[in-house]
Design an enzyme around this catalytic site. Structure first.
Site, short mmCIF file in Angstrom:
data_model
loop_
_atom_site.label_atom_id
_atom_site.label_comp_id
_atom_site.label_asym_id
_atom_site.label_seq_id
_atom_site.Cartn_x
_atom_site.Cartn_y
_atom_site.Cartn_z
N ASP A 143 0.96 -1.30 0.05
CA ASP A 143 -0.14 -0.12 -0.07
C ASP A 143 0.74 1.35 0.19
O ASP A 143 0.20 2.20 -0.04
CB ASP A 143 -1.04 -0.08 1.08
CG ASP A 143 -0.16 -0.22 2.70
OD1 ASP A 143 0.84 0.28 2.73
OD2 ASP A 143 -0.83 -0.97 3.37
N HIS A 158 6.55 -7.94 -1.57
CA HIS A 158 5.45 -8.17 -2.42
C HIS A 158 5.09 -7.20 -3.53
O HIS A 158 4.24 -7.26 -4.01
CB HIS A 158 4.07 -8.34 -1.65
CG HIS A 158 4.45 -9.84 -0.50
ND1 HIS A 158 3.61 -9.89 0.48
CD2 HIS A 158 5.01 -10.83 -0.90
CE1 HIS A 158 4.03 -11.11 1.21
NE2 HIS A 158 4.77 -11.69 0.20
N SER A 251 1.12 -11.96 11.05
CA SER A 251 0.40 -13.09 11.84
C SER A 251 1.52 -14.15 12.03
O SER A 251 1.39 -15.15 12.27
CB SER A 251 -0.73 -13.72 10.85
OG SER A 251 -0.33 -13.85 9.54
N GLU A 277 -2.51 -10.05 18.94
CA GLU A 277 -2.37 -11.38 19.74
C GLU A 277 -1.24 -11.90 19.25
O GLU A 277 -0.35 -11.70 18.56
CB GLU A 277 -3.62 -12.07 19.45
CG GLU A 277 -3.80 -12.37 18.01
CD GLU A 277 -5.30 -12.84 17.33
OE1 GLU A 277 -5.32 -13.28 16.32
OE2 GLU A 277 -6.18 -12.57 18.18
#
Length: 310
Positions: A143, A158, A251, A277
Site C-alpha cells: 500500500d 510483495h 501473523s 495477539e
C-alpha cells in the site's frame, strides 16, 4: 556464513494470504520455549544499544489505517477472494476483472493515511540516521503507507499497488494516476451484484515506453509467483547484520516472511513482536507487546534518554 539463503532457491509467494501456518510440531516446539517479556523498560534498554534495526511489517499495521485486508470471513471483492484474482492465471483469463479489482484497491489507498505506527517508524529512522545508526523496513504490504509516512530504507517484498510492469517489455514504473486509465473510471465497485465491466485489452493500462504499448499488470507478487531475487538478496543482507528485529502487525504464518524473524532470533538477536495477539512464532521471541501497533509502537521507538542528538 550467511544465515539466510532465500536466493539459493525459487521462493514462491503466498502473498496477502494467511492459509499457510506452521506445522503442529513447530507450534509445539514454540510453546515449549520461554515466554517472551512484555517489559517495555527492558526493550528500551536493548533499543538504545542497537545499531542496525530491522522492522518487519504486515497487514496489521495498515489495518489501523482502515486498509481492507481481504482475509478471512467477509474478505471478498464482489464474489471473489483475493487468492482467486491475484494470480497469473486469473489475469490471463480476465485482465479486465483483475484490473477492476486493483483499480478499486488503488482508489481506496489514495484516501488512506499513515497511522501512528507508520509515523513512529519513519521518525525513528530519520532520528537514528543522524546518530550513525540504521533502520530498514521489510514490509509485506503493497500500500506504500510506509513510503507516505517518510520511510526511506524500504524493502517491499510483495511489490506495490502504485507500480506497474509491462507484460511485453517488462518495464517497471511508478504510476499514481487516478484512474490509472480512462476506461477504469468509476469501475471496480466491490458490491457482489456489480457486473464485470468487460473492458477490452486495448483500453486497459498500456505501456508508455516508446513503441511498446504492451498490456500493463500490477507490479505485485501474485500467488504462485517467485519473489524478486534482488529484493530477497537485500533482505538477506539486512537480516544478517541487524542487532535488533521488530515484527509489527504480522501473523507470522505467511512465507517466506514468517521465517525471517525466527531465524534472526535463532542466532541470538533480540526480536520484539508488536501484534494484536500472540502468533505461532511468539514464543521464539524475546519480547511480545500485545495491542494495536499504533498504540504500542510509538513509545517503544521514541527517543531514549541516552540518545545524543547533534
Amino acid at each position: 556464513m550467511c544465515l539466510f539463503k532465500f536466493t539459493a532457491r525459487r521462493v514462491v509467494s503466498q502473498a496477502h494470504c494467511g492459509f499457510t501456518a506452521l506445522s503442529s510440531k513447530k507450534q509445539k516446539f514454540c510453546l515449549e520455549m520461554a515466554r517472551p517479556s512484555s517489559n517495555m523498560a527492558d526493550f528500551r534498554e536493548v533499543f538504545a544499544k542497537a545499531k542496525h534495526i530491522a522492522i518487519i511489517t504486515g497487514a496489521g499495521v495498515s489495518a489501523e489505517s482502515g486498509v481492507p485486508t481481504f482475509r478471512g470471513a467477509g474478505g471478498f471483492w464482489r464474489k471473489w477472494q483475493a487468492q482467486e484474482l491475484a494470480t497469473p492465471g486469473a489475469f490471463a483469463r480476465n485482465p479486465s476483472r483483475v484490473w477492476e479489482f486493483y483499480h478499486y484497491r488503488r482508489e481506496v489507498m489514495l484516501t488512506k493515511h499513515p497511522n501512528p505506527a507508520h509515523i513512529a517508524i519513519a521518525e525513528c529512522e530519520k532520528r537514528l540516521s543522524k546518530q550513525g545508526r540504521s533502520v530498514v523496513v521489510i514490509t509485506q504490504n503493497i500500500d506504500e503507507l510506509h513510503r507516505k509516512a517518510g520511510t526511506k530504507h524500504l524493502l517491499e517484498i510483495h511489490g506495490s499497488l502504485f507500480k506497474t510492469r509491462c507484460t511485453s517489455c517488462g518495464n517497471v514504473a511508478s504510476n499514481y494516476k487516478s484512474p490509472i486509465c480512462p476506461a477504469l473510471a468509476g469501475k471496480g465497485a466491490p458490491d457482489p451484484e456489480t457486473q464485470d465491466a468487460a473492458i477490452s485489452v486495448e483500453d486497459l493500462p498500456q505501456c508508455e515506453e516508446d513503441g511498446c504499448n504492451g498490456l500493463l499488470r500490477p507490479h505485485v507478487v501474485w500467488f504462485g509467483e517467485a519473489l524478486d531475487p534482488d529484493v530477497l538478496t537485500a533482505v538477506e543482507k539486512e537480516l544478517d547484520i541487524c542487532d535488533l528485529c521488530l515484527v509489527v502487525g504480522t501473523s507470522s504464518v505467511v512465507y517466506p516472511a514468517a521465517m525471517f524473524a525466527p531465524q534472526v532470533s535463532a542466532r541470538g538477536v533480540p526480536v520484539a513482536e508488536f501484534n494484536m495477539e500472540a502468533t505461532p512464532a511468539t514464543n521464539r521471541f524475546r519480547f511480545h507487546f500485545p495491542g494495536p501497533c499504533g498504540t504500542t509502537l510509538p513509545p517503544a521507538l521514541a527517543r531514549h534518554e541516552t540518545e545524543i542528538i547533534s
